[in-house]
Design a protein around this motif. Sequence first.
Motif, PDB file in Angstrom:
ATOM      1  N   ASP A  18       0.831  -1.202   0.000  1.00 17.68           N
ATOM      2  CA  ASP A  18       0.000   0.000   0.000  1.00 17.68           C
ATOM      3  C   ASP A  18       0.869   1.257   0.000  1.00 17.68           C
ATOM      4  O   ASP A  18       1.758   1.397   0.848  1.00 17.68           O
ATOM      5  CB  ASP A  18      -0.895  -0.005   1.245  1.00 17.68           C
ATOM      6  N   THR A  20       0.224   4.304   0.922  1.00 19.12           N
ATOM      7  CA  THR A  20       0.107   5.095   2.154  1.00 19.12           C
ATOM      8  C   THR A  20       1.019   4.523   3.228  1.00 19.12           C
ATOM      9  O   THR A  20       1.738   5.262   3.916  1.00 19.12           O
ATOM     10  CB  THR A  20      -1.356   5.128   2.654  1.00 19.12           C
ATOM     11  N   ARG A  21       1.016   3.198   3.360  1.00 16.80           N
ATOM     12  CA  ARG A  21       1.878   2.567   4.367  1.00 16.80           C
ATOM     13  C   ARG A  21       3.351   2.742   4.027  1.00 16.80           C
ATOM     14  O   ARG A  21       4.177   2.972   4.911  1.00 16.80           O
ATOM     15  CB  ARG A  21       1.506   1.098   4.532  1.00 16.80           C
ATOM     16  N   LYS A  51      -5.521   2.111  11.384  1.00 17.91           N
ATOM     17  CA  LYS A  51      -5.654   0.803  10.719  1.00 17.91           C
ATOM     18  C   LYS A  51      -4.412   0.495   9.885  1.00 17.91           C
ATOM     19  O   LYS A  51      -3.935  -0.637   9.871  1.00 17.91           O
ATOM     20  CB  LYS A  51      -6.912   0.768   9.842  1.00 17.91           C
ATOM     21  N   HIS A  52      -3.912   1.494   9.173  1.00 19.25           N
ATOM     22  CA  HIS A  52      -2.683   1.300   8.396  1.00 19.25           C
ATOM     23  C   HIS A  52      -1.521   0.944   9.328  1.00 19.25           C
ATOM     24  O   HIS A  52      -0.731   0.040   9.039  1.00 19.25           O
ATOM     25  CB  HIS A  52      -2.324   2.567   7.610  1.00 19.25           C
TER      26      HIS A  52
END
Length: 127
Positions: A18, A20-21, A51-52
């Motif tokens: 991901d 974003t991560r 959550k990430h």
Amino acid sequence: MVEHKTDSLDAIFHALADPTRRAMLESLSRDARSVGELAAPFDISLAAASKHIKVLERAGLVDRSVQGRTHLCRLNAGPMHAGMEWMRHYEKLWSARLDVLEDLLKAEDAAARAARRSTPKKPSPRS
């Protein structure tokens, strides 16, 4: 034991899949950050950022500590070593296969050049 290693790799690659991560990890590579600081560059809620971060924690890539009401996150790059080792194994495999292919193509080119040199040229008809 093999099952655990595979599960670990799955978690690492899932976490890194991901963008974003990955950006969060990049930020953490410079310094520890709070959840709010990690969420700030993105158009996401603190709950979504959390959550990430949980995905990163499950992969072992982030350690979170609580200082009062602040959740502070730190990078733990150690687990990435397993992912790098997995990729190096396949890099060696594919490099070896590509070297064999390169040798075959060079041999084929050399054979084609030799065949062209040994074939007599036909005289061109003159009008």
